[in-house]
Design a protein around this motif. Structure first.
Motif, PDB file in Angstrom:
ATOM      1  N   ASN A  76     -17.901   2.268  16.067  1.00 28.87           N
ATOM      2  CA  ASN A  76     -17.067   2.430  14.779  1.00 28.87           C
ATOM      3  C   ASN A  76     -17.942   2.636  13.417  1.00 28.87           C
ATOM      4  O   ASN A  76     -19.124   2.001  13.361  1.00 28.87           O
ATOM      5  CB  ASN A  76     -16.137   1.182  14.657  1.00 28.87           C
ATOM      6  N   GLY A  77     -17.578   3.438  12.763  1.00 28.00           N
ATOM      7  CA  GLY A  77     -18.315   3.649  11.592  1.00 28.00           C
ATOM      8  C   GLY A  77     -17.701   3.419  10.372  1.00 28.00           C
ATOM      9  O   GLY A  77     -17.846   3.630   9.104  1.00 28.00           O
ATOM     10  N   GLY A  78     -16.518   2.476  10.384  1.00 27.32           N
ATOM     11  CA  GLY A  78     -15.792   2.083   9.267  1.00 27.32           C
ATOM     12  C   GLY A  78     -14.302   2.558   9.290  1.00 27.32           C
ATOM     13  O   GLY A  78     -14.253   3.794   9.450  1.00 27.32           O
ATOM     14  N   THR A  79     -13.357   1.805   9.077  1.00 24.80           N
ATOM     15  CA  THR A  79     -12.059   2.205   8.999  1.00 24.80           C
ATOM     16  C   THR A  79     -11.548   1.723   7.796  1.00 24.80           C
ATOM     17  O   THR A  79     -11.794   0.787   7.158  1.00 24.80           O
ATOM     18  CB  THR A  79     -11.412   1.372  10.003  1.00 24.80           C
ATOM     19  N   THR A  80     -10.407   2.680   7.375  1.00 23.22           N
ATOM     20  CA  THR A  80      -9.738   2.452   6.068  1.00 23.22           C
ATOM     21  C   THR A  80      -8.214   2.591   6.459  1.00 23.22           C
ATOM     22  O   THR A  80      -7.842   3.670   6.883  1.00 23.22           O
ATOM     23  CB  THR A  80     -10.083   3.549   4.898  1.00 23.22           C
ATOM     24  N   LEU A  81      -7.600   1.519   5.795  1.00 25.39           N
ATOM     25  CA  LEU A  81      -5.925   1.637   6.303  1.00 25.39           C
ATOM     26  C   LEU A  81      -5.192   1.713   4.997  1.00 25.39           C
ATOM     27  O   LEU A  81      -5.489   0.757   4.024  1.00 25.39           O
ATOM     28  CB  LEU A  81      -5.912   0.605   6.932  1.00 25.39           C
ATOM     29  N   TYR A  82      -4.178   2.700   4.761  1.00 27.93           N
ATOM     30  CA  TYR A  82      -3.561   2.910   3.635  1.00 27.93           C
ATOM     31  C   TYR A  82      -2.031   2.539   3.902  1.00 27.93           C
ATOM     32  O   TYR A  82      -1.682   2.624   4.815  1.00 27.93           O
ATOM     33  CB  TYR A  82      -3.767   4.251   3.091  1.00 27.93           C
ATOM     34  N   PHE A  83      -1.429   1.697   2.625  1.00 25.18           N
ATOM     35  CA  PHE A  83      -0.188   1.362   2.908  1.00 25.18           C
ATOM     36  C   PHE A  83       0.603   2.033   1.771  1.00 25.18           C
ATOM     37  O   PHE A  83       0.159   1.820   0.548  1.00 25.18           O
ATOM     38  CB  PHE A  83       0.184   0.121   3.028  1.00 25.18           C
ATOM     39  N   GLY A  84       1.684   2.821   1.845  1.00 19.23           N
ATOM     40  CA  GLY A  84       2.393   3.415   0.734  1.00 19.23           C
ATOM     41  C   GLY A  84       1.936   4.721   0.342  1.00 19.23           C
ATOM     42  O   GLY A  84       1.063   5.420   1.037  1.00 19.23           O
ATOM     43  N   SER A  85       2.531   5.510  -0.609  1.00 23.34           N
ATOM     44  CA  SER A  85       1.937   6.723  -1.245  1.00 23.34           C
ATOM     45  C   SER A  85       1.290   6.750  -2.389  1.00 23.34           C
ATOM     46  O   SER A  85       1.500   5.576  -3.311  1.00 23.34           O
ATOM     47  CB  SER A  85       3.351   7.460  -1.309  1.00 23.34           C
ATOM     48  N   LYS A  86       0.078   7.431  -2.858  1.00 24.21           N
ATOM     49  CA  LYS A  86      -0.626   7.388  -3.706  1.00 24.21           C
ATOM     50  C   LYS A  86       0.302   7.681  -5.157  1.00 24.21           C
ATOM     51  O   LYS A  86      -0.179   7.901  -6.190  1.00 24.21           O
ATOM     52  CB  LYS A  86      -1.759   8.639  -3.548  1.00 24.21           C
ATOM     53  N   LYS A  87       1.454   8.416  -4.762  1.00 24.21           N
ATOM     54  CA  LYS A  87       2.340   8.629  -5.936  1.00 24.21           C
ATOM     55  C   LYS A  87       3.093   7.517  -6.249  1.00 24.21           C
ATOM     56  O   LYS A  87       3.888   7.747  -7.242  1.00 24.21           O
ATOM     57  CB  LYS A  87       3.138   9.986  -5.584  1.00 24.21           C
ATOM     58  N   SER A  88       3.457   6.464  -5.312  1.00 24.08           N
ATOM     59  CA  SER A  88       4.261   5.501  -5.510  1.00 24.08           C
ATOM     60  C   SER A  88       3.433   4.456  -6.694  1.00 24.08           C
ATOM     61  O   SER A  88       2.303   4.576  -6.935  1.00 24.08           O
ATOM     62  CB  SER A  88       4.629   4.829  -4.349  1.00 24.08           C
ATOM     63  N   GLU A  89       4.412   3.624  -7.125  1.00 22.22           N
ATOM     64  CA  GLU A  89       3.900   2.690  -8.096  1.00 22.22           C
ATOM     65  C   GLU A  89       3.132   1.611  -7.582  1.00 22.22           C
ATOM     66  O   GLU A  89       2.518   0.765  -8.477  1.00 22.22           O
ATOM     67  CB  GLU A  89       5.136   2.220  -8.819  1.00 22.22           C
ATOM     68  N   ALA A  90       3.169   1.310  -6.320  1.00 21.72           N
ATOM     69  CA  ALA A  90       2.211   0.227  -5.509  1.00 21.72           C
ATOM     70  C   ALA A  90       1.821   1.039  -4.427  1.00 21.72           C
ATOM     71  O   ALA A  90       2.406   1.619  -3.524  1.00 21.72           O
ATOM     72  CB  ALA A  90       3.375  -0.849  -5.402  1.00 21.72           C
ATOM     73  N   TYR A  91       0.368   0.816  -4.192  1.00 22.85           N
ATOM     74  CA  TYR A  91      -0.464   1.478  -3.126  1.00 22.85           C
ATOM     75  C   TYR A  91      -1.421   0.221  -2.693  1.00 22.85           C
ATOM     76  O   TYR A  91      -2.188  -0.191  -3.231  1.00 22.85           O
ATOM     77  CB  TYR A  91      -0.898   2.475  -3.729  1.00 22.85           C
ATOM     78  N   LEU A  92      -1.690  -0.116  -1.385  1.00 25.54           N
ATOM     79  CA  LEU A  92      -2.350  -0.761  -0.814  1.00 25.54           C
ATOM     80  C   LEU A  92      -3.700  -0.269   0.110  1.00 25.54           C
ATOM     81  O   LEU A  92      -3.291   0.834   0.773  1.00 25.54           O
ATOM     82  CB  LEU A  92      -1.678  -1.780  -0.076  1.00 25.54           C
TER      83      LEU A  92
END
Length: 348
Positions: A172-188
């Motif tokens: 593994n070289g590093g993992t990134t996990l996103y929740f939500g949409s970049k266009k929404s008002e909240a994004y993790l």
């Protein structure tokens, strides 16, 4: 058992550490706040509390603004008279660390700054919180597998991810996990910070140890609500955790009951449950010349060394002549003023 230690001189606040464990730490990581006024002096003096004389003025800006006052990564944009954009204050992550230097000198906190913004009608259009997890309550790749298995309960409808693998051994070289949409008002965004820093600085991964970063990116109403909650609670980490807890929960699958009845995973309970015994940590950044210094080191130092070596062998003084005869730009003169000034001279 927890122990309270005196913070390093460069830090402000209290660091709570568990035995044999590193603390979970929270910080302001990015912000944009706008004001309807066109009075730049008012915002600089009563909100940002920085002397205009130490800021560089640029006849250009972003987001439709026509000009900028900036001190490295701290930027104040202004618009033309009649433009309802007014004034915008923007700080990147590095800008936030630098701003903490001024807060520390004034014996103030982020909560005082937030209150100043609200008192002057400030509207936060972007506000990011970040948490560094040196204990690593969980592995980000494991979270990804939980999501793939349907073991994530969330207000968000979508999740995304990216990562890398070493071709030689498939590690593994590093993992990134996103929740939500970049266009929404909240994004993790959850990612392995140690991998990111190792690649960025080209140093062995082992130098960083275990290190996860959890980022909360809030916009408009969500950003404004978070700031007002922080003013009331004066607890950065608690608010960050409450936001995460509101949007996300990991569970363990159980075929005997419906998905709504799946129990929260033990690792997630430990992560959320530790909030009460972990505290705020801020690390001010005193270096206002990082970009220029790094540019000089990486781009000019080898050439300067070559000329210096030639001067030594040939008995010339080309390098010193170049330096003596060089003329600084207005930007460089302003940077020199800030470099030679005490922090107290720059605040108001």
């Amino acid at each position: 058992m927890t122990t309270q230690q005196e913070p390093p001189l460069a830090n402000r606040g209290v660091v709570i550490e568990n035995e044999n464990e590193n603390p979970l730490t929270a910080m302001v990581d990015y912000l944009r706040v706008s004001f309807k006024t066109h009075d730049v002096d008012l915002i600089l003096e009563n909100v940002v509390h920085l002397q205009k004389d130490y800021m560089q003025e640029l006849e250009s800006g972003f987001y439709g603004y026509i000009g900028t006052f900036q001190l490295d990564f701290i930027k104040v944009y202004y618009s033309k008279p009649g433009d309802n954009r007014g004034i915008l204050v923007e700080m990147s992550g590095k800008g936030c660390r630098q701003f903490e230097t001024f807060l520390k000198w004034r014996k103030k906190s982020w909560f005082d700054f937030f209150q100043d913004c609200i008192n002057h009608g400030g509207k936060f259009s972007r506000f990011d919180l970040a948490m560094d997890d040196r204990k690593t309550y969980f592995a980000v790749p494991m979270l990804l597998e939980k999501v793939k298995n349907g073991e994530a309960i969330s207000r968000f409808r979508k999740s995304d991810f990216n990562g890398s693998l070493d071709i030689a051994d498939g590690t593994n070289g590093g993992t990134t996990l996103y929740f939500g949409s970049k266009k929404s008002e909240a994004y993790l965004c959850f990612y392995e910070k140690n991998y990111e820093q190792a690649e960025k600085l080209n140093v062995p991964l082992e130098e960083f140890g275990d290190w996860n970063r959890y980022e909360l990116r809030l916009k408009n109403d969500r950003a404004q609500m978070a700031v007002k909650s922080l003013i009331e609670s004066r607890d950065l980490l608690s608010i960050a955790m409450q936001i995460i807890n509101n949007y996300l929960r990991f569970v363990d699958a159980n075929e005997k009951v419906s998905r709504e009845q799946w129990k929260t995973s033990e690792f997630w309970l430990a992560f959320i449950g530790d909030v009460g015994r972990l505290s705020l940590f801020m690390k001010p950044e005193d270096d206002f010349y990082e970009k220029s210094r790094k540019w000089l080191q990486n781009s000019c130092a080898p050439t300067m060394k070559m000329v210096l070596e030639a001067d030594r062998v040939l008995g010339t003084q080309d390098l010193s002549d170049m330096v003596v005869n060089a003329e600084m730009s207005s930007k460089q003169e302003k940077m020199l003023d800030v470099l030679l000034a005490d922090v107290g001279d720059m605040v108001c």
